[in-house]
Design a protein around this motif. Structure first.
Motif, PDB file in Angstrom:
ATOM      1  N   PRO A  31       0.824  -1.223   0.000  1.00 44.74           N
ATOM      2  CA  PRO A  31       0.000   0.000   0.000  1.00 44.74           C
ATOM      3  C   PRO A  31       0.854   1.269   0.000  1.00 44.74           C
ATOM      4  O   PRO A  31       1.971   1.289   0.505  1.00 44.74           O
ATOM      5  N   LYS A  32       0.285   2.340  -0.591  1.00 37.38           N
ATOM      6  CA  LYS A  32       0.932   3.644  -0.596  1.00 37.38           C
ATOM      7  C   LYS A  32       0.340   4.452   0.550  1.00 37.38           C
ATOM      8  O   LYS A  32      -0.870   4.652   0.613  1.00 37.38           O
ATOM      9  N   ILE A  33       1.204   4.909   1.429  1.00 38.35           N
ATOM     10  CA  ILE A  33       0.748   5.664   2.593  1.00 38.35           C
ATOM     11  C   ILE A  33       1.536   6.964   2.662  1.00 38.35           C
ATOM     12  O   ILE A  33       2.746   6.981   2.420  1.00 38.35           O
ATOM     13  N   LEU A  34       0.836   8.049   3.019  1.00 40.49           N
ATOM     14  CA  LEU A  34       1.473   9.357   3.159  1.00 40.49           C
ATOM     15  C   LEU A  34       2.490   9.298   4.295  1.00 40.49           C
ATOM     16  O   LEU A  34       2.158   8.838   5.396  1.00 40.49           O
ATOM     17  N   ASN A  35       3.713   9.765   4.045  1.00 37.92           N
ATOM     18  CA  ASN A  35       4.785   9.720   5.037  1.00 37.92           C
ATOM     19  C   ASN A  35       4.449  10.654   6.202  1.00 37.92           C
ATOM     20  O   ASN A  35       4.368  11.870   6.020  1.00 37.92           O
ATOM     21  N   PRO A  36       4.253  10.116   7.415  1.00 37.71           N
ATOM     22  CA  PRO A  36       3.872  10.976   8.548  1.00 37.71           C
ATOM     23  C   PRO A  36       5.034  11.784   9.127  1.00 37.71           C
ATOM     24  O   PRO A  36       4.826  12.635   9.975  1.00 37.71           O
ATOM     25  N   PHE A  37       6.264  11.518   8.656  1.00 38.64           N
ATOM     26  CA  PHE A  37       7.434  12.246   9.151  1.00 38.64           C
ATOM     27  C   PHE A  37       7.715  13.513   8.342  1.00 38.64           C
ATOM     28  O   PHE A  37       8.579  14.291   8.706  1.00 38.64           O
ATOM     29  N   LEU A  38       6.977  13.701   7.234  1.00 41.84           N
ATOM     30  CA  LEU A  38       7.235  14.835   6.350  1.00 41.84           C
ATOM     31  C   LEU A  38       6.011  15.726   6.219  1.00 41.84           C
ATOM     32  O   LEU A  38       4.882  15.239   6.275  1.00 41.84           O
ATOM     33  N   PRO A  39       6.212  17.033   6.034  1.00 41.10           N
ATOM     34  CA  PRO A  39       5.070  17.904   5.734  1.00 41.10           C
ATOM     35  C   PRO A  39       4.559  17.595   4.338  1.00 41.10           C
ATOM     36  O   PRO A  39       5.305  17.131   3.483  1.00 41.10           O
ATOM     37  N   HIS A  40       3.277  17.820   4.107  1.00 40.43           N
ATOM     38  CA  HIS A  40       2.707  17.546   2.789  1.00 40.43           C
ATOM     39  C   HIS A  40       1.773  18.673   2.369  1.00 40.43           C
ATOM     40  O   HIS A  40       1.240  19.397   3.203  1.00 40.43           O
ATOM     41  N   LYS A  41       1.607  18.775   1.072  1.00 50.09           N
ATOM     42  CA  LYS A  41       0.775  19.835   0.516  1.00 50.09           C
ATOM     43  C   LYS A  41      -0.634  19.302   0.268  1.00 50.09           C
ATOM     44  O   LYS A  41      -0.800  18.241  -0.319  1.00 50.09           O
ATOM     45  N   ASN A  42      -1.622  20.035   0.753  1.00 49.70           N
ATOM     46  CA  ASN A  42      -3.010  19.660   0.543  1.00 49.70           C
ATOM     47  C   ASN A  42      -3.364  19.948  -0.916  1.00 49.70           C
ATOM     48  O   ASN A  42      -3.265  21.094  -1.368  1.00 49.70           O
ATOM     49  N   PRO A  43      -3.786  18.935  -1.674  1.00 45.12           N
ATOM     50  CA  PRO A  43      -4.071  19.176  -3.102  1.00 45.12           C
ATOM     51  C   PRO A  43      -5.272  20.092  -3.342  1.00 45.12           C
ATOM     52  O   PRO A  43      -5.330  20.785  -4.353  1.00 45.12           O
ATOM     53  N   ASP A  44      -6.223  20.131  -2.411  1.00 43.84           N
ATOM     54  CA  ASP A  44      -7.413  20.969  -2.601  1.00 43.84           C
ATOM     55  C   ASP A  44      -7.120  22.438  -2.327  1.00 43.84           C
ATOM     56  O   ASP A  44      -7.437  23.309  -3.134  1.00 43.84           O
ATOM     57  N   SER A  45      -6.530  22.707  -1.148  1.00 48.64           N
ATOM     58  CA  SER A  45      -6.305  24.100  -0.759  1.00 48.64           C
ATOM     59  C   SER A  45      -4.945  24.624  -1.204  1.00 48.64           C
ATOM     60  O   SER A  45      -4.742  25.836  -1.275  1.00 48.64           O
ATOM     61  N   GLY A  46      -3.983  23.725  -1.463  1.00 55.08           N
ATOM     62  CA  GLY A  46      -2.641  24.162  -1.859  1.00 55.08           C
ATOM     63  C   GLY A  46      -1.785  24.617  -0.689  1.00 55.08           C
ATOM     64  O   GLY A  46      -0.711  25.170  -0.878  1.00 55.08           O
ATOM     65  N   TRP A  48       0.338  23.930   2.949  1.00 60.50           N
ATOM     66  CA  TRP A  48       1.203  22.896   3.512  1.00 60.50           C
ATOM     67  C   TRP A  48       0.731  22.523   4.908  1.00 60.50           C
ATOM     68  O   TRP A  48       0.466  23.393   5.736  1.00 60.50           O
ATOM     69  N   ALA A  49       0.656  21.233   5.160  1.00 54.83           N
ATOM     70  CA  ALA A  49       0.314  20.721   6.488  1.00 54.83           C
ATOM     71  C   ALA A  49       1.602  20.222   7.129  1.00 54.83           C
ATOM     72  O   ALA A  49       2.442  19.625   6.449  1.00 54.83           O
TER      73      ALA A  49
END
Length: 191
Positions: A31-46, A48-49
């Motif tokens: 499975p592909k899982i979002l890396n919880p150790f890195l900040p990520h960009k919300n595709p809807d709002s643009g 950064w979380a």
């Protein structure tokens, strides 16, 4: 079960269970899982979380994983470089896990790429002053030390001649008690 192993297991269960419960077919696939150790960009709002786990919690997880020999189960991040993870996964024990432990130790594809920063001087162990023209402020005696030592060496180099010159002029200026007093053309008094 040791506390280190328990911490890594809880981390994996917390990250994997929502995805695997939503789609049980993924338990066989990777499975592909979002890396919880890195900040990520919300595709809807643009926007950064931030990373799900703080650097302190990441460091605690890495310590626990190292202690239990499960470093290969963590995602790459600031506290675990990719090179270290690759070497850990190569040296990881290939023992058969039980059915209960199989799903949380399964391999996962972590989404998000961690780019290691190139720090000047890290290879030689001098990260603080690497790339700087001069040292930070420091104490006054540290800043003036080089100039003072140079001046001291220069003065000490011809010190014998200077002492000799001083002694000869000093003797010349000292009046002899036997000879008569000289007439002084100037007065020492200001009036």
């Amino acid at each position: 079960m040791s506390a280190a192993l328990q911490a890594v297991k809880q981390f994996r269960i917390r990250e994997l269970s929502p995805i695997l419960k939503a789609d049980p077919k993924l338990s066989n696939a990777r499975p592909k899982i979002l890396n919880p150790f890195l900040p990520h960009k919300n595709p809807d709002s643009g926007r950064w979380a931030p990373a799900k786990y703080s650097l302190r919690r990441q460091a605690d997880l890495v310590k626990s994983a190292r202690a239990s020999g499960l470093l290969h189960l963590l995602p790459p991040g600031p506290k675990v470089p990719l090179k270290e993870l690759e070497s850990a996964s190569a040296s990881a024990p290939a023992a058969e896990a039980t059915e209960e432990a199989k799903w949380w130790t399964a391999s996962v594809e972590w989404q998000g790429e961690y780019k290691e920063k190139e720090v000047k001087g890290a290879d030689v162990g001098n990260r603080l002053y690497a790339g700087k023209k001069r040292m930070f402020k420091g104490h006054k005696w540290e800043r003036t030390l080089e100039k003072r030592t140079w001046k001291r060496k220069m003065l000490m180099r011809d010190m014998d001649e200077r002492i000799e010159r001083f002694k000869s002029t000093y003797r010349r200026k000292t009046p002899s008690p036997v000879s008569p007093a000289r007439a002084v053309s100037y007065s020492k008094l200001p009036f």
